[in-house]
Design a protein around this motif. Sequence first.
Motif, mmCIF file in Angstrom:
data_model
loop_
_atom_site.group_PDB
_atom_site.id
_atom_site.type_symbol
_atom_site.label_atom_id
_atom_site.label_comp_id
_atom_site.label_asym_id
_atom_site.label_seq_id
_atom_site.Cartn_x
_atom_site.Cartn_y
_atom_site.Cartn_z
ATOM 1 N N ARG A 122 0.858 -1.179 0.000
ATOM 2 C CA ARG A 122 0.000 0.000 0.000
ATOM 3 C C ARG A 122 0.895 1.229 0.000
ATOM 4 N N ILE A 123 0.529 2.203 -0.843
ATOM 5 C CA ILE A 123 1.299 3.439 -0.926
ATOM 6 C C ILE A 123 0.491 4.561 -0.295
ATOM 7 N N ALA A 124 1.099 5.343 0.564
ATOM 8 C CA ALA A 124 0.427 6.501 1.162
ATOM 9 C C ALA A 124 1.314 7.730 0.995
ATOM 10 N N THR A 125 0.698 8.845 0.658
ATOM 11 C CA THR A 125 1.454 10.099 0.565
ATOM 12 C C THR A 125 1.108 10.950 1.776
ATOM 13 N N LEU A 126 2.119 11.518 2.399
ATOM 14 C CA LEU A 126 1.935 12.311 3.618
ATOM 15 C C LEU A 126 2.306 13.766 3.324
ATOM 16 N N ASP A 127 1.419 14.683 3.695
ATOM 17 C CA ASP A 127 1.663 16.112 3.459
ATOM 18 C C ASP A 127 1.988 16.820 4.766
ATOM 19 N N SER A 128 2.647 17.959 4.591
ATOM 20 C CA SER A 128 3.080 18.719 5.757
ATOM 21 C C SER A 128 1.888 19.318 6.506
ATOM 22 N N MET A 129 1.971 19.303 7.814
ATOM 23 C CA MET A 129 0.934 19.896 8.652
ATOM 24 C C MET A 129 1.443 21.184 9.308
ATOM 25 N N VAL A 130 2.621 21.633 8.912
ATOM 26 C CA VAL A 130 3.183 22.828 9.561
ATOM 27 C C VAL A 130 3.388 23.944 8.540
ATOM 28 N N GLN A 131 3.365 25.185 9.046
ATOM 29 C CA GLN A 131 3.597 26.353 8.195
ATOM 30 C C GLN A 131 5.068 26.397 7.796
ATOM 31 N N GLY A 132 5.347 27.079 6.738
ATOM 32 C CA GLY A 132 6.740 27.288 6.355
ATOM 33 C C GLY A 132 7.057 26.678 5.017
ATOM 34 N N SER A 133 8.217 26.980 4.557
ATOM 35 C CA SER A 133 8.601 26.544 3.236
ATOM 36 C C SER A 133 10.076 26.149 3.266
ATOM 37 N N PRO A 134 10.524 25.141 2.546
ATOM 38 C CA PRO A 134 9.690 24.323 1.680
ATOM 39 C C PRO A 134 8.838 23.332 2.464
ATOM 40 N N LYS A 135 7.773 22.888 1.845
ATOM 41 C CA LYS A 135 6.875 21.950 2.510
ATOM 42 C C LYS A 135 7.489 20.548 2.538
ATOM 43 N N GLY A 136 7.444 19.922 3.709
ATOM 44 C CA GLY A 136 7.902 18.552 3.799
ATOM 45 C C GLY A 136 6.888 17.609 3.155
ATOM 46 N N VAL A 137 7.359 16.481 2.719
ATOM 47 C CA VAL A 137 6.479 15.498 2.102
ATOM 48 C C VAL A 137 7.085 14.114 2.337
ATOM 49 N N ALA A 138 6.239 13.102 2.355
ATOM 50 C CA ALA A 138 6.750 11.737 2.542
ATOM 51 C C ALA A 138 5.869 10.751 1.795
ATOM 52 N N VAL A 139 6.454 9.648 1.437
ATOM 53 C CA VAL A 139 5.692 8.543 0.847
ATOM 54 C C VAL A 139 6.004 7.298 1.668
ATOM 55 N N VAL A 140 4.942 6.556 1.974
ATOM 56 C CA VAL A 140 5.109 5.316 2.731
ATOM 57 C C VAL A 140 4.717 4.137 1.841
ATOM 58 N N ALA A 141 5.548 3.120 1.805
ATOM 59 C CA ALA A 141 5.196 1.840 1.161
ATOM 60 C C ALA A 141 5.006 0.828 2.282
ATOM 61 N N TRP A 142 3.784 0.298 2.391
ATOM 62 C CA TRP A 142 3.429 -0.560 3.527
ATOM 63 C C TRP A 142 3.009 -1.944 3.041
ATOM 64 N N ASP A 143 3.640 -2.965 3.587
ATOM 65 C CA ASP A 143 3.269 -4.349 3.267
ATOM 66 C C ASP A 143 2.554 -4.944 4.477
ATOM 67 N N GLY A 144 1.214 -5.008 4.389
ATOM 68 C CA GLY A 144 0.419 -5.501 5.513
ATOM 69 C C GLY A 144 0.693 -6.954 5.825
ATOM 70 N N ALA A 145 0.968 -7.744 4.789
ATOM 71 C CA ALA A 145 1.201 -9.178 5.026
ATOM 72 C C ALA A 145 2.473 -9.389 5.838
ATOM 73 N N ARG A 146 3.494 -8.609 5.552
ATOM 74 C CA ARG A 146 4.761 -8.749 6.258
ATOM 75 C C ARG A 146 4.856 -7.838 7.482
ATOM 76 N N GLN A 147 3.898 -6.940 7.606
ATOM 77 C CA GLN A 147 3.897 -6.014 8.744
ATOM 78 C C GLN A 147 5.169 -5.178 8.783
ATOM 79 N N GLU A 148 5.595 -4.703 7.615
ATOM 80 C CA GLU A 148 6.750 -3.819 7.573
ATOM 81 C C GLU A 148 6.644 -2.883 6.390
ATOM 82 N N GLY A 149 7.404 -1.823 6.414
ATOM 83 C CA GLY A 149 7.309 -0.864 5.328
ATOM 84 C C GLY A 149 8.524 0.030 5.270
ATOM 85 N N ILE A 150 8.439 0.972 4.325
ATOM 86 C CA ILE A 150 9.530 1.926 4.128
ATOM 87 C C ILE A 150 8.923 3.315 4.019
ATOM 88 N N ILE A 151 9.552 4.292 4.620
ATOM 89 C CA ILE A 151 9.132 5.689 4.476
ATOM 90 C C ILE A 151 10.260 6.455 3.799
#
Lengths: 226, 178
Positions: A122-151
Amino acid sequence: MMDEQLEERASLYVFGLLEGEEARRFEEERRSNPELARFVAEMEETAASLAHAAGPRTPPPELKARLLGQIQPVVPARRPDWLPWALAACLALLAGGFGMECSRLQRQLEAAREQDELSQIRIATLDSMVQGSPKGVAVVAWDGARQEGIIKVQNMPRPKADQDYQLWVFDPQYRLPVNAGVFHLEDGRASFKPQQPVHSADKFAVTLERKGGEPQHKGPVVLLGN
Amino acid sequence: MSDDSELLERIKAGDESAFSEFYDRMAPLLFGLVFKILNDAREAEDVIQEGFLMVWKKAASYDSARSSPSTWVTMIFRHKAIDRLRARERRSRGMERAALEPTACHDEGEAVLQNEVGAAVRAALERLPGEQRDAIVAAFFSGMTQLEISEKTGAPLGTVKARIRRGLLKLREHLGGL
């Protein structure tokens, strides 16, 4: 014929009261001594019967419904271990993902799913919740079957010396977000493994916590997404 | 109707209806057990959920030569509940509860179902000398270490070990072919 001392250790063992080296040595002895193994099995049956003394209690019906909704077909044992390859492929997608439109990323993911390569990722995109620039961003790859992932993160400032970024997984089965641990930004990405089983990863969040992290989130949410 | 071993065999093969039937049979016993250990319905539900998911995924690790299905799952769920009890750092409350209410059925407004096996086990416990019964109940339900049981009861460590051994042997004798 067993002596009292061995019976005593067996009795403590079935209650989980042997620790460390003593437990390890007893395990070895149990494996090599059939008489002891039989005695332990009998003592375990007796100990387990104590559960009846607690009195039965009917769990809420929704608990069973939730469980039945969570069980997945058993994966045949002979299935090749595809996770490292799949995660590598995922990261290849993510490497260019920050500049892409989200829909394009999703299309790529769907195409990969059709080939059953990333069907459990599963892929999830995470957006910044704080003011300021540049905006932080993240992507998570989650494997539910293995219960592990990468950010993988970008444009995130380094935390102060006494702080760490910490990842959380929102699973509706739990009242509180599941702790997925702190991560460091040396190369912009980190692997993670939540500390409780995650049944449905609805959202991910990154908070700023004291060094080493917190068992439950306390600091500000800096990234959030699904 | 299938027996428990047969159900586990079918669960190993991914049979969801077998899992459902196994849950119906085992859940009241296991929920009663983990609730007694944790004294918290929500936490007990979490343990039941985690435990049955483990049964679904790890049914292949069940060894029928070593224990009955009931014993296998009981010890798994007990272990999980005690881990959680220790993790939440409320051990002292758990100890008090187990020590003070060795054979009590909690009800807290909810009717507690009774059954013949439960009555037989409680009767067998009642037949033990008090100090052996307390040691056995503390060892099974409280998550205390040998040393903690010793401190709690004021008995030397060696005495605690001997009480647990004698109590368990007598309990086996009293339960007979149950």
